[in-house]
Motif scaffolding. Sequence first.
Motif, PDB file in Angstrom:
ATOM      1  N   PHE A 169       0.878  -1.175   0.000  1.00  0.00           N
ATOM      2  CA  PHE A 169       0.000   0.000   0.000  1.00  0.00           C
ATOM      3  C   PHE A 169       0.910   1.218   0.000  1.00  0.00           C
ATOM      4  CE2 PHE A 169      -3.972  -1.802   2.374  1.00  0.00           C
ATOM      5  CZ  PHE A 169      -4.032  -2.844   1.478  1.00  0.00           C
ATOM      6  N   THR A 170       0.723   2.128  -0.963  1.00  0.00           N
ATOM      7  CA  THR A 170       1.629   3.260  -1.072  1.00  0.00           C
ATOM      8  C   THR A 170       0.915   4.524  -1.547  1.00  0.00           C
ATOM      9  OG1 THR A 170       3.753   3.973  -1.974  1.00  0.00           O
ATOM     10  CG2 THR A 170       2.347   2.686  -3.429  1.00  0.00           C
ATOM     11  N   SER A 171       1.531   5.651  -1.268  1.00  0.00           N
ATOM     12  CA  SER A 171       1.087   6.966  -1.747  1.00  0.00           C
ATOM     13  C   SER A 171       2.349   7.817  -1.892  1.00  0.00           C
ATOM     14  CB  SER A 171       0.130   7.610  -0.735  1.00  0.00           C
ATOM     15  OG  SER A 171       0.827   7.972   0.445  1.00  0.00           O
ATOM     16  N   PRO A 172       2.279   8.931  -2.611  1.00  0.00           N
ATOM     17  CA  PRO A 172       3.466   9.794  -2.714  1.00  0.00           C
ATOM     18  C   PRO A 172       3.998  10.226  -1.345  1.00  0.00           C
ATOM     19  CG  PRO A 172       1.848  10.433  -4.356  1.00  0.00           C
ATOM     20  CD  PRO A 172       1.183   9.409  -3.462  1.00  0.00           C
ATOM     21  N   GLU A 173       3.092  10.492  -0.402  1.00  0.00           N
ATOM     22  CA  GLU A 173       3.515  10.895   0.950  1.00  0.00           C
ATOM     23  C   GLU A 173       4.239   9.752   1.660  1.00  0.00           C
ATOM     24  OE1 GLU A 173       0.270  13.208  -0.612  1.00  0.00           O
ATOM     25  OE2 GLU A 173       0.234  11.091  -0.094  1.00  0.00           O
ATOM     26  N   SER A 195       8.173   9.768   2.974  1.00  0.00           N
ATOM     27  CA  SER A 195       8.501   9.602   4.396  1.00  0.00           C
ATOM     28  C   SER A 195       9.008   8.204   4.741  1.00  0.00           C
ATOM     29  CB  SER A 195       7.263   9.916   5.252  1.00  0.00           C
ATOM     30  OG  SER A 195       6.233   8.979   4.990  1.00  0.00           O
ATOM     31  N   GLY A 196       9.049   7.310   3.744  1.00  0.00           N
ATOM     32  CA  GLY A 196       9.514   5.944   3.999  1.00  0.00           C
ATOM     33  C   GLY A 196       8.521   5.116   4.796  1.00  0.00           C
ATOM     34  N   ASN A 197       7.226   5.365   4.618  1.00  0.00           N
ATOM     35  CA  ASN A 197       6.204   4.684   5.412  1.00  0.00           C
ATOM     36  C   ASN A 197       5.232   3.859   4.592  1.00  0.00           C
ATOM     37  OD1 ASN A 197       6.595   5.438   8.270  1.00  0.00           O
ATOM     38  ND2 ASN A 197       6.524   7.483   7.399  1.00  0.00           N
ATOM     39  N   GLU A 198       5.709   3.213   3.539  1.00  0.00           N
ATOM     40  CA  GLU A 198       4.839   2.353   2.752  1.00  0.00           C
ATOM     41  C   GLU A 198       4.452   1.143   3.603  1.00  0.00           C
ATOM     42  OE1 GLU A 198       6.103   2.657  -1.758  1.00  0.00           O
ATOM     43  OE2 GLU A 198       7.812   2.252  -0.445  1.00  0.00           O
ATOM     44  N   GLY A 199       3.224   0.684   3.428  1.00  0.00           N
ATOM     45  CA  GLY A 199       2.770  -0.495   4.152  1.00  0.00           C
ATOM     46  C   GLY A 199       2.911  -1.719   3.262  1.00  0.00           C
ATOM     47  N   SER A 200       3.552  -2.764   3.766  1.00  0.00           N
ATOM     48  CA  SER A 200       3.692  -3.970   2.963  1.00  0.00           C
ATOM     49  C   SER A 200       3.532  -5.197   3.850  1.00  0.00           C
ATOM     50  CB  SER A 200       5.040  -4.023   2.250  1.00  0.00           C
ATOM     51  OG  SER A 200       6.087  -4.160   3.171  1.00  0.00           O
TER      52      SER A 200
END
Length: 148
Positions: A52-56, A60-65
């Motif tokens: 799960f990702t977004s430009p933000e 910020s290095g906070n993609e959910g995987s």
Amino acid sequence: METYHRSCLLVSALCLAALAGCSKTRPTIERYHVTGTVSLNGDPVDHGEILFTSPEDVASGNEGSGMIVDGKYDLMSTPGAKQVRIYASETIGKDQQGMNKIVDLIPPKYNRKTTLTVEIPPEEHVANFELQSNPNRRRRGPQNNSEK
């Protein structure tokens, strides 16, 4: 001697100021528990990865995987609109050089060229994904030797 003491005091004051600047805490980033299922042509995806990702999130290095196991996944994500990427592959034998031949099971429209999106609310959430590929190409399961 007095110049030496002043220099030491000045260096000490600068060090304390620098340390005070380093002690600022980062803002807490809220992440929420997300679970769900992933199927391809009606069959659970045995193993893979979901992102799960977004430009933000990228900035910020906070993609959910999370890993997909037996068609189920479990991950932590920041709230908001997310682009969803799903990956799964399998080895289908060896090539002429003896290297494993690996094929993607999930069509590009669900990963490299994703069209999947999901809105993550600021609370625990369930998001299921029912993917479709060429209906004539079903996943290969274990071979049953008794059918020969």
